[in-house]
Scaffold this motif. Structure first.
Motif, PDB file in Angstrom:
ATOM      1  N   GLY A  18       0.787  -1.212   0.000  1.00 22.36           N
ATOM      2  CA  GLY A  18       0.000   0.000   0.000  1.00 22.36           C
ATOM      3  C   GLY A  18       0.823   1.267   0.000  1.00 22.36           C
ATOM      4  O   GLY A  18       2.057   1.243  -0.131  1.00 22.36           O
ATOM      5  N   ASP A  19       0.158   2.369   0.178  1.00 24.85           N
ATOM      6  CA  ASP A  19       0.748   3.703   0.114  1.00 24.85           C
ATOM      7  C   ASP A  19       1.337   4.075   1.465  1.00 24.85           C
ATOM      8  O   ASP A  19       0.621   4.099   2.469  1.00 24.85           O
ATOM      9  N   GLY A  21       1.868   6.763   2.609  1.00 24.74           N
ATOM     10  CA  GLY A  21       1.182   7.931   3.130  1.00 24.74           C
ATOM     11  C   GLY A  21      -0.101   7.598   3.877  1.00 24.74           C
ATOM     12  O   GLY A  21      -0.658   8.452   4.582  1.00 24.74           O
ATOM     13  N   ASP A  22      -0.582   6.360   3.735  1.00 19.55           N
ATOM     14  CA  ASP A  22      -1.783   5.927   4.456  1.00 19.55           C
ATOM     15  C   ASP A  22      -1.421   5.541   5.892  1.00 19.55           C
ATOM     16  O   ASP A  22      -0.246   5.299   6.209  1.00 19.55           O
ATOM     17  N   ASP A  48      -5.755  -2.119   0.153  1.00 17.19           N
ATOM     18  CA  ASP A  48      -6.723  -1.536  -0.773  1.00 17.19           C
ATOM     19  C   ASP A  48      -7.800  -0.736  -0.044  1.00 17.19           C
ATOM     20  O   ASP A  48      -8.470   0.099  -0.672  1.00 17.19           O
ATOM     21  N   HIS A  52      -1.470   1.344   5.076  1.00 16.11           N
ATOM     22  CA  HIS A  52      -0.098   0.953   4.746  1.00 16.11           C
ATOM     23  C   HIS A  52       0.252  -0.226   5.632  1.00 16.11           C
ATOM     24  O   HIS A  52       0.476  -0.068   6.838  1.00 16.11           O
TER      25      HIS A  52
END
Length: 293
Positions: A18-19, A21-22, A48, A52
């Protein structure tokens, strides 16, 4: 997969999804289980949903640092504990759950993450609880899954499950994979899947077969004692998840955890044992996303 130093003595293997930033969700696995026991599809589905996700091998497991210069014979250790010879048992084990909790916090530091949501399963739940107890400023939320409090009267395994847990596993690949089917004793009665158990065993054997580490992890779990008083004072928002089919850590372990932690929410799942069947992933992922929101 990457490996990073988290202290002068320990390096941990980890993967992320994942990102960055999440919001970060640190997944802590249990006794003798590698990071791949958090299924990749489960991690990706959680990512999703805007998280993160980080999974890692505990010390003495997988591709993380091993403490083989401190051999522990599981039979001798269990005999010492059973006979009440605590000094002998303490002398055998080089670390405690608090050290394993420090590893997880050190991983967050190494990754530049100040605070994270921590989700632990089984012994990983005990480690996650210890992280929240020792460093509440770094744990945004705690999810304790299929775990217990360290009090011997709660979360006790059935005799059949205990026999499988403490029993020897074959050293050859074929025997090791076949023996994984014995873990059906603590799996979901409705969704238990021997093929999935065999697949995980094969992948684990091929990735990093390291049975010597389980004796030390077992010692750390048993000798770390009760967390009851500390859990009563915990201020971290806490979700407790437990399967009603669990025979390895009886649901009383989850109920007791929720009873002790102020304001904790308890989610008891029918048709879940000491496993995370794919059929229940939607409920598990929804619960974690909601709790970490």
């Amino acid at each position: 997969m990457s490996v990073v130093g988290v202290s002068p003595q320990v390096s941990l293997a980890y993967e992320s999804f994942g990102d960055p930033g999440d919001p970060a969700v640190l997944l802590v696995m249990g006794f003798g289980a590698q990071l791949i026991a958090w299924h990749e599809d489960f991690c990706r589905e959680l990512a999703d949903r805007g998280r993160h996700v980080i999974r890692y091998d505990n010390r003495d497991c997988g591709l993380s640092t091993r403490f083989d210069d401190h051999p522990v014979d599981r039979g001798e250790f269990v005999a010492a504990v059973s006979s009440g010879d605590l000094p002998a048992a303490l002398a055998m084990v080089p670390y405690r759950l608090s050290d394993m909790a420090d590893d997880g916090l050190g991983l967050l530091t190494a990754l530049g993450i100040e605070r994270a949501h921590v989700v632990g399963a089984s012994t990983g739940g005990m480690i996650a609880q210890t992280m929240a107890i020792s460093a509440p400023e770094r744990v945004l939320t705690l999810t304790s899954m299929m775990s217990s409090t360290g009090e011997s009267e709660y979360g006790r395994p059935s005799p059949e499950a205990q026999a499988v847990l403490f029993g020897p596993r074959p050293a050859d690949r074929e025997g090791y994979v076949a023996a994984a089917e014995k873990e059906m004793v603590w799996a979901s009665r409705r969704y238990g899947d021997t093929a999935a158990l065999r697949e995980l065993a094969a992948d684990s054997f091929d990735r990093a077969y390291h049975p010597a580490g389980t004796g030390r992890q077992l010692g750390a779990m048993i000798l770390s004692g009760s967390r009851a008083d500390a859990l009563r004072a915990l201020v971290t928002p806490t979700l407790v998840i437990h399967g009603l089919d669990d025979t390895l850590i009886d649901p009383s372990g989850g109920k007791r955890t929720a009873d002790l932690v102020p304001g904790a929410r308890l989610l008891l799942l029918p048709d879940m044992g000491h496993d995370r069947p794919r059929e229940l992933w939607p409920r598990l992922i929804h619960a974690v996303v909601e709790h970490t929101g």
